[in-house]
Design a protein around this motif. Sequence first.
Motif, PDB file in Angstrom:
ATOM      1  N   CYS A 301      16.760   0.918  17.047  1.00 27.24           N
ATOM      2  CA  CYS A 301      16.326   1.224  15.802  1.00 27.24           C
ATOM      3  C   CYS A 301      17.610   1.416  14.703  1.00 27.24           C
ATOM      4  N   SER A 302      16.884   2.079  13.770  1.00 29.63           N
ATOM      5  CA  SER A 302      17.679   2.281  12.468  1.00 29.63           C
ATOM      6  C   SER A 302      18.558   3.620  12.746  1.00 29.63           C
ATOM      7  N   GLY A 303      18.158   4.253  13.825  1.00 33.57           N
ATOM      8  CA  GLY A 303      19.063   5.526  14.345  1.00 33.57           C
ATOM      9  C   GLY A 303      18.831   6.767  12.954  1.00 33.57           C
ATOM     10  N   PRO A 319      16.916  -1.154   3.689  1.00 34.94           N
ATOM     11  CA  PRO A 319      15.359  -1.537   4.156  1.00 34.94           C
ATOM     12  C   PRO A 319      14.940  -2.711   4.706  1.00 34.94           C
ATOM     13  N   GLN A 320      15.702  -3.756   4.299  1.00 34.32           N
ATOM     14  CA  GLN A 320      15.508  -5.007   4.786  1.00 34.32           C
ATOM     15  C   GLN A 320      15.854  -5.188   6.300  1.00 34.32           C
ATOM     16  N   ALA A 321      17.055  -4.461   6.650  1.00 33.23           N
ATOM     17  CA  ALA A 321      17.404  -4.763   8.128  1.00 33.23           C
ATOM     18  C   ALA A 321      16.348  -3.737   8.959  1.00 33.23           C
ATOM     19  N   VAL A 322      15.756  -2.636   8.340  1.00 37.23           N
ATOM     20  CA  VAL A 322      14.847  -2.031   9.100  1.00 37.23           C
ATOM     21  C   VAL A 322      13.706  -2.913   9.348  1.00 37.23           C
ATOM     22  N   GLN A 323      13.135  -3.614   8.387  1.00 34.94           N
ATOM     23  CA  GLN A 323      12.082  -4.448   8.471  1.00 34.94           C
ATOM     24  C   GLN A 323      12.402  -5.553   9.528  1.00 34.94           C
ATOM     25  N   GLU A 324      13.650  -6.025   9.532  1.00 36.12           N
ATOM     26  CA  GLU A 324      14.004  -7.018  10.673  1.00 36.12           C
ATOM     27  C   GLU A 324      14.144  -6.425  12.159  1.00 36.12           C
ATOM     28  N   LEU A 325      14.240  -5.212  12.218  1.00 33.10           N
ATOM     29  CA  LEU A 325      14.241  -4.463  13.367  1.00 33.10           C
ATOM     30  C   LEU A 325      12.897  -4.323  13.769  1.00 33.10           C
ATOM     31  N   PRO A 355       7.923   5.508  10.106  1.00 30.68           N
ATOM     32  CA  PRO A 355       6.695   5.201  10.528  1.00 30.68           C
ATOM     33  C   PRO A 355       6.687   3.618  10.927  1.00 30.68           C
ATOM     34  N   GLU A 356       7.194   2.765  10.145  1.00 32.94           N
ATOM     35  CA  GLU A 356       7.108   1.340  10.548  1.00 32.94           C
ATOM     36  C   GLU A 356       7.751   1.037  11.828  1.00 32.94           C
ATOM     37  N   GLU A 357       8.746   1.898  12.222  1.00 36.21           N
ATOM     38  CA  GLU A 357       9.501   1.603  13.532  1.00 36.21           C
ATOM     39  C   GLU A 357       8.645   2.524  14.712  1.00 36.21           C
ATOM     40  N   ASN A 358       7.878   3.419  14.163  1.00 34.61           N
ATOM     41  CA  ASN A 358       7.192   4.226  15.359  1.00 34.61           C
ATOM     42  C   ASN A 358       5.592   4.169  15.568  1.00 34.61           C
ATOM     43  N   GLU A 359       4.925   4.827  14.732  1.00 33.07           N
ATOM     44  CA  GLU A 359       3.487   4.680  14.709  1.00 33.07           C
ATOM     45  C   GLU A 359       2.882   3.328  14.656  1.00 33.07           C
ATOM     46  N   LEU A 360       3.664   2.516  13.421  1.00 35.63           N
ATOM     47  CA  LEU A 360       2.977   1.277  13.146  1.00 35.63           C
ATOM     48  C   LEU A 360       3.142   0.185  14.398  1.00 35.63           C
ATOM     49  N   ILE A 361       4.439   0.444  14.880  1.00 41.50           N
ATOM     50  CA  ILE A 361       4.802  -0.439  16.242  1.00 41.50           C
ATOM     51  C   ILE A 361       3.438   0.055  17.434  1.00 41.50           C
ATOM     52  N   ALA A 362       3.456   1.279  17.666  1.00 40.23           N
ATOM     53  CA  ALA A 362       2.546   1.582  18.742  1.00 40.23           C
ATOM     54  C   ALA A 362       1.197   0.987  18.667  1.00 40.23           C
TER      55      ALA A 362
END
Length: 431
Positions: A301-303, A319-325, A355-362
């Motif tokens: 994740c982004s850490g 932000p674009q790296a987070v999107q790829e993650l 949230p895009e790495e967390n709730e939205l993935i779940a």
Amino acid sequence: MHPKALLDACADLVRLVLQFEHPADAVVSRYFREHRSLGPRERATLAETAFAVLRKKLLFEQLARSGSGPKERKLAILGFFGPRDFLAAALNDTEKQWLATCDAIPADALMAPHRHNLPEWMAKALQDQLGEDFWALAENLQQPGTLGLRVNTFQAKRSDIQKELAQAGIPSKPTPYSPWGLRLEGKPALQKTDAFTRGAIEVQDEGSQLLALLVDAHRGEMVVDFCAGAGGKTLALGASMRSTGRLYAFDVSGHRLDALKPRMARSGLSNVHPAAIAHERDDRVKRLAGKIDRVLVDAPCSGLGTLRRNPDLKWRQKPQAVQELTEKQLAILQSASRMVKSGGRLVYATCSVLPEENELIAQAFSAANPDFVPLNAAQELERLKVPGAEGLCAPAVSVDEDGTRTGGDFLRLWPHRHGTDGFFAAVWTRK
């Protein structure tokens, strides 16, 4: 070392970390290897000064526009870690006057970016979630993180280790949430303690301990730590299992898994099986389909939950790296879920606060996998006797067409609220 020479060295190190070619801790380590004559105090001053500049970069760069002399020197003066009289001995009269002027600026006179010291996209994402509480987080992220220890309960009791460390001159307090942890002030030399060398303690943030606790691994089970890294959570799971059953530590980086081996040897655990995999669809993963009791996916994740410890991340992450993650996170979770047997448990976790790495993935995973039933993290933590479990969790944010919330609560840890790094976890059981 003379104050002037130490300040020059600080300015040199600040210049190197601000190039952002490598993680700041790696740059600092390399600098120390190249300057072996530095003593422990000088190293502490150098490292803490560089990290202070990273934490308050926007403010310090604004202040460094005034005054005279090279920019890196001015940044090092503003972030200098150590007694003010020692610093004063390294400054000329013009610099002393300039520093006094900078010190006298009241916080409420600063523009928002110079108060929060975050890139604009990150500040907006956090403000959208936290509202006014954002400022408490922003302030907290500009302080160093506390040091957390996990007591290896396979070997020792927390109360006994606390007494042992106190006798070695290292005071600590039990962690408020994790039953395995201790919180320390400062940065004591833990590697030299007997408790460390015999594997009774490991450095691990309390939030990370709570993720391992949520997996709820038992004796004799088959368990997989899917993105094991250097294995902090693997070792916590192994202790929960009392060194019985089988615990697979998978990671795509053999180099990271190599760091687990000495820790494993110290821990006394014999049920851990580290294995490097090529990717999330590796044959080893396919062979375990439907056979595993518990699977932990601590996804790459982004850490951004670790900014107190890794302040350079806020300037290196984009932000674009987070999107790829996020694409990678969902693929890894989907693949790892195939190993979970009927009635088994799946935990998805990150050390991100987005949230895009967390709730939205779940939620995307839940929608695509109706055979996985979301569990309420707060209720799970209560069942595991974690104090104040409700305050550690956030409600699921998606709402059905009829207005009912879908899914259970998620573990959501914040540095300014819980004194841990920022963490997220979602839990499912397979039908």
